[in-house]
Write an enzyme that holds these catalytic residues in place. Structure first.
Site, short mmCIF file in Angstrom:
data_model
loop_
_atom_site.label_atom_id
_atom_site.label_comp_id
_atom_site.label_asym_id
_atom_site.label_seq_id
_atom_site.Cartn_x
_atom_site.Cartn_y
_atom_site.Cartn_z
N CYS A 212 82.50 1.51 45.66
CA CYS A 212 82.12 1.52 44.44
C CYS A 212 81.86 3.23 44.20
O CYS A 212 80.67 3.27 44.49
CB CYS A 212 81.25 0.70 44.01
SG CYS A 212 80.71 1.10 42.26
N CYS B 19 78.65 3.42 42.07
CA CYS B 19 77.38 2.98 42.83
C CYS B 19 76.90 4.08 43.58
O CYS B 19 75.61 4.12 43.63
CB CYS B 19 77.67 1.82 43.52
SG CYS B 19 78.46 0.22 42.77
#
Length: 152
Positions: free
Chosen positions: A75, A78
């Site tokens: 991600c 993230c």
């Protein structure tokens, strides 16, 4: 997993003096001639959740407020939010802790806490989710989120 078991066995055979560990342990320096094995500092406000019982012990049963960062290695957002959030939690000087949960490793926790997208960040107090956000936030928004959680 096999490496972890070998390491645990090796460490159980090696005499050592370790500082207190865990979310409730005070920040104490090592004794001058003690030897400790670890990959992080003895006193950290951020930790990786190892399994469901670890989550229960260090997050749900923790008397301190805990920010839970549900993330994934793949991600992109993230990777931006994680370090930013860690920095903001560290600025709180132990008033709040941060638990990092990789959703690929702990799918059961992601399902239990209804994580449908990453990054998802939960604010937990006394085992209850009291606030939450999904996606990236800037430092001012993170600071407001943390201050609301700790009641500052």
């Amino acid at each position: 997993m096999a490496q972890r078991l070998v390491l645990q066995r090796l460490l159980s055979l090696t005499p050592r003096t370790l500082p207190p560990q865990g979310p409730l342990a005070p920040c104490a320096p090592l004794a001058p001639h003690s030897r400790a094995f670890g990959t992080s500092a003895g006193c950290r406000s951020t930790f990786n959740v190892q399994d469901g019982s670890d989550f229960q012990d260090r997050v749900v049963n923790n008397p301190k407020p805990v920010v839970v960062d549900f993330h994934a290695q793949w991600c992109g957002p993230c990777k931006i939010l994680g370090p930013r959030l860690e920095k903001m939690v560290a600025k709180q000087e132990g008033k709040v802790l941060m638990a990092k949960v990789d959703i690929d490793d702990h799918t059961d926790l992601a399902i239990e806490y209804e994580v449908s997208a990453v990054p998802t960040v939960l604010a937990m107090k006394n085992g209850d989710v009291v606030d939450k956000f999904v996606g990236i936030k800037d430092e001012d928004q993170l600071e407001a989120f943390l201050k609301k959680l700790i009641g500052a």
